[in-house]
Design a protein around this motif. Structure first.
Motif, mmCIF file in Angstrom:
data_model
loop_
_atom_site.group_PDB
_atom_site.id
_atom_site.type_symbol
_atom_site.label_atom_id
_atom_site.label_comp_id
_atom_site.label_asym_id
_atom_site.label_seq_id
_atom_site.Cartn_x
_atom_site.Cartn_y
_atom_site.Cartn_z
ATOM 1 N N ALA A 59 1.053 -1.492 -0.315
ATOM 2 C CA ALA A 59 0.317 -0.092 0.088
ATOM 3 C C ALA A 59 0.205 1.464 0.313
ATOM 4 O O ALA A 59 1.582 1.388 0.480
ATOM 5 N N THR A 60 0.853 2.603 -0.877
ATOM 6 C CA THR A 60 1.599 3.406 -1.135
ATOM 7 C C THR A 60 0.335 4.878 -0.807
ATOM 8 O O THR A 60 -0.133 5.113 -1.646
ATOM 9 N N ILE A 61 0.260 5.037 0.049
ATOM 10 C CA ILE A 61 -1.219 6.211 0.377
ATOM 11 C C ILE A 61 -0.047 7.457 1.230
ATOM 12 O O ILE A 61 -0.003 7.156 2.711
ATOM 13 N N LEU A 62 0.322 8.433 0.509
ATOM 14 C CA LEU A 62 -0.251 9.864 1.306
ATOM 15 C C LEU A 62 -1.120 10.276 1.692
ATOM 16 O O LEU A 62 -2.453 10.625 1.385
ATOM 17 N N HIS A 63 -0.919 10.814 3.053
ATOM 18 C CA HIS A 63 -1.824 11.622 3.510
ATOM 19 C C HIS A 63 -1.160 12.982 3.447
ATOM 20 O O HIS A 63 -0.461 13.581 4.251
ATOM 21 N N PHE A 64 -2.416 13.561 3.716
ATOM 22 C CA PHE A 64 -2.593 14.921 2.996
ATOM 23 C C PHE A 64 -3.401 15.635 3.549
ATOM 24 O O PHE A 64 -4.668 16.058 3.472
ATOM 25 N N GLN A 65 -3.145 17.170 3.942
ATOM 26 C CA GLN A 65 -3.885 17.967 4.662
ATOM 27 C C GLN A 65 -4.054 19.334 4.368
ATOM 28 O O GLN A 65 -3.483 19.594 3.866
ATOM 29 N N LEU A 66 -5.017 20.451 4.621
ATOM 30 C CA LEU A 66 -5.083 21.506 3.887
ATOM 31 C C LEU A 66 -5.216 22.476 5.076
ATOM 32 O O LEU A 66 -6.694 22.218 6.711
ATOM 33 N N TRP A 67 -5.082 23.373 5.423
ATOM 34 C CA TRP A 67 -5.170 24.248 7.018
ATOM 35 C C TRP A 67 -5.000 25.472 5.925
ATOM 36 O O TRP A 67 -4.128 26.489 5.728
ATOM 37 N N LYS A 68 -6.562 25.968 6.924
ATOM 38 C CA LYS A 68 -5.747 27.985 6.832
ATOM 39 C C LYS A 68 -5.907 28.276 8.666
ATOM 40 O O LYS A 68 -6.710 28.147 9.305
ATOM 41 N N GLU A 69 -5.023 29.338 8.778
ATOM 42 C CA GLU A 69 -4.349 29.584 9.950
ATOM 43 C C GLU A 69 -4.330 27.851 10.957
ATOM 44 O O GLU A 69 -3.947 27.253 10.739
ATOM 45 N N LYS A 70 -5.363 28.249 12.150
ATOM 46 C CA LYS A 70 -5.858 27.134 12.856
ATOM 47 C C LYS A 70 -7.017 26.190 12.250
ATOM 48 O O LYS A 70 -7.053 25.018 13.320
ATOM 49 N N THR A 71 -7.313 26.134 11.074
ATOM 50 C CA THR A 71 -8.559 25.948 10.918
ATOM 51 C C THR A 71 -8.016 24.701 9.729
ATOM 52 O O THR A 71 -7.428 25.519 8.566
ATOM 53 N N LYS A 72 -8.935 23.270 10.307
ATOM 54 C CA LYS A 72 -8.476 22.156 8.699
ATOM 55 C C LYS A 72 -9.468 22.455 8.340
ATOM 56 O O LYS A 72 -10.743 22.450 8.446
ATOM 57 N N LEU A 73 -9.224 21.988 7.175
ATOM 58 C CA LEU A 73 -9.971 21.989 5.544
ATOM 59 C C LEU A 73 -9.817 21.018 5.452
ATOM 60 O O LEU A 73 -8.928 20.199 5.012
ATOM 61 N N ASN A 74 -11.533 20.758 4.100
ATOM 62 C CA ASN A 74 -11.726 19.809 3.757
ATOM 63 C C ASN A 74 -11.172 19.628 2.471
ATOM 64 O O ASN A 74 -10.819 20.927 1.227
ATOM 65 N N PRO A 75 -9.827 19.175 1.486
ATOM 66 C CA PRO A 75 -8.741 19.398 0.733
ATOM 67 C C PRO A 75 -9.126 19.315 -0.801
ATOM 68 O O PRO A 75 -8.935 19.642 -1.628
ATOM 69 N N ALA A 76 -10.031 17.949 -0.729
ATOM 70 C CA ALA A 76 -11.071 17.663 -2.010
ATOM 71 C C ALA A 76 -11.272 18.680 -2.646
ATOM 72 O O ALA A 76 -11.605 18.502 -4.243
ATOM 73 N N PRO A 77 -12.186 19.433 -2.372
ATOM 74 C CA PRO A 77 -12.833 20.600 -3.340
ATOM 75 C C PRO A 77 -11.065 21.311 -3.484
ATOM 76 O O PRO A 77 -12.195 22.326 -4.458
ATOM 77 N N TRP A 78 -10.527 21.260 -3.547
ATOM 78 C CA TRP A 78 -9.934 22.631 -3.699
ATOM 79 C C TRP A 78 -8.854 21.744 -4.543
ATOM 80 O O TRP A 78 -8.222 22.705 -5.488
ATOM 81 N N LEU A 79 -8.696 20.427 -4.886
ATOM 82 C CA LEU A 79 -7.569 19.706 -6.040
ATOM 83 C C LEU A 79 -8.439 19.781 -6.988
ATOM 84 O O LEU A 79 -10.250 19.518 -7.260
ATOM 85 N N ASP A 80 -7.815 19.542 -8.174
ATOM 86 C CA ASP A 80 -8.587 19.344 -9.671
ATOM 87 C C ASP A 80 -8.367 17.843 -9.922
ATOM 88 O O ASP A 80 -7.464 17.152 -10.180
#
Length: 432
Positions: free
Chosen positions: A411-432
């Motif tokens: 299994a080759t899995i990248l864990h990816f996160q997106l933050w704005k300031e101190k708030t976690k955001l859902n990365p999926a809507p940001w990606l194309d």
């Protein structure tokens, strides 16, 4: 004038048909994309060995494949509806053309019969000479000439209508063939979906038998995820504090410089000693003008950021707290998304930025934080890191090699996160 209306009618019909065909082509492109996702997921399933540790991941892959398959069937149904609309429109146009053709043939036939009865040129000459006066003779000559022209036009229009009708009938047959082909494809996709749903049930049954083991694994994984989040939150807090300290120090230096200039009777410096940092929100990260521009550019690219992996990929873990669709006892809380790709793939930056930290957390191997103004992206589960803190990175630049777990089925899995300031955001809507 009649020819003008005929041309306008043909252009309108062709434009309408073109628009419908464009819609079908659009649906076909979406279907091809969904089929590519299925093929990619199927390949990842083959590469992911069925082990105790990897069972849940395999189930997630299979669930993703089923969702993509259902999407394909839905798109096929939309295509079939569009083709049905085209077939009905073609039939209406064919009926209309057949009616118009019949009327023109009937009128032309009557005119031919009339001419046959008065077929001799003497009849025409007598018709002209029997006029009461010269003006009436001229009108009769013009009438005969116009009548002859009308007959010729009628013959031409009949040929045009026949040609148009043949084209419409050919288009109708072509559309019917396309529909029959799509019906066969839909039937094939439905059978494949049944097979995949059967495989999914078997996976669920196997997981239910080792419920306790899976719960223990998930508990351990959640503890590792919490440790990762604490490291990220700590780094964010330190950067905010450091930026605020720099901003305060700059303001203090400016204040002292103004006081000194005033005491010495000199004019204060026009330019600030150091570029001022300003936060968008109270307690947020104080940014320079360059960082503010970078932050705005990042935000304006929402929905267009490239995926943070090279090669084939599929999302196997979604953002947020959620109940597993198939396993009632499995509840997950994900601070980002998990993207499965092929062994040897690299993690890559989704936007221009600066690496602020590289660190290690058990269960997630190496992690890299990249700052984009007051946005941060986090790339975890790297076996190798190609960058260091302070490095500037550009969009799509490789920042590390994603870890491949050879002990749990490659299994080759990248864990990816997106933050704005101190708030976690859902990365999926940001990606194309």
């Amino acid at each position: 004038m009649k020819y003008l209306w005929f041309v306008i009618f043909m252009l309108t019909a062709l434009t309408a048909f073109g628009q419908k065909s464009a819609r079908v082509r659009q649906l076909e492109e979406q279907r091809k994309k969904a089929l590519a996702e299925i093929e990619m997921t199927n390949q990842l399933l083959k590469e992911t060995t069925q082990t105790a540790q990897n069972s849940l991941n395999r189930l997630n892959l299979l669930s993703q494949q089923i969702l993509s398959r259902k999407k394909v069937i839905s798109l096929l149904n939309q295509e079939l509806n569009e083709l049905d609309n085209q077939i009905n429109a073609s039939r209406r146009e064919i009926n209309k053309l057949e009616k118009e053709l019949g009327e023109k043939r009937n009128n032309y036939g009557k005119s031919v019969q009339s001419l046959y009865k008065r077929r001799s040129s003497q009849d025409k000459l007598l018709f002209i000479l029997s006029a009461d006066n010269f003006a009436q003779s001229m009108r009769r000559m013009r009438y005969l000439r116009e009548y002859s022209d009308w007959q010729k036009n009628q013959a031409t229009e009949i040929i045009d209508k026949q040609t148009e009708l043949a084209l419409k009938q050919r288009d109708l047959e072509k559309t019917r063939s396309e529909k029959n082909a799509l019906l066969g494809t839909r039937e094939q996709e439905s059978r494949q979906l049944q097979t995949e749903e059967s495989s999914q049930k078997q996976e669920v049954q196997q997981l239910n038998k080792k419920q306790k083991q899976l719960k223990d694994e998930l508990r351990k994984k959640q503890q590792q995820a919490n440790a990762l989040n604490r490291q990220i939150e700590k780094q964010i807090a330190e950067e905010i504090a450091r930026a605020e300290a720099e901003a305060k120090a700059a303001r203090e230096r400016e204040r002292r410089a103004r006081e000194k200039a005033k005491a010495e009777g000199k004019a204060p410096a026009k330019e600030p000693i150091r570029e001022e940092r300003v936060a968008d929100t109270q307690g947020g990260y104080a940014m320079t003008k360059a960082e503010k521009k970078l932050s705005d550019d990042f935000a304006s690219n929402r929905g267009r950021l490239p995926f943070p992996v090279s090669g084939r990929y599929t999302i196997v873990g979604t953002f947020g707290e959620q109940q597993h669709q198939e396993l009632k006892y499995v509840r997950t809380n994900n601070s980002g998304i998990d993207i499965q790709t092929t062994p040897g793939a690299d993690a890559r930056a989704v936007f221009n930025g600066e690496v602020t930290r590289v660190f290690v957390v058990p269960g997630y191997n190496n992690s890299v934080i990249v700052r984009h103004g007051n946005y941060l992206t986090v790339y975890s589960n790297l076996s190798q890191v190609y960058v260091k803190a302070g490095d500037k990175v550009s969009t799509r630049q490789a920042i590390g090699k994603i870890f491949t777990d050879t002990e749990s089925g490659n299994a080759t899995i990248l864990h990816f996160q997106l933050w704005k300031e101190k708030t976690k955001l859902n990365p999926a809507p940001w990606l194309d």
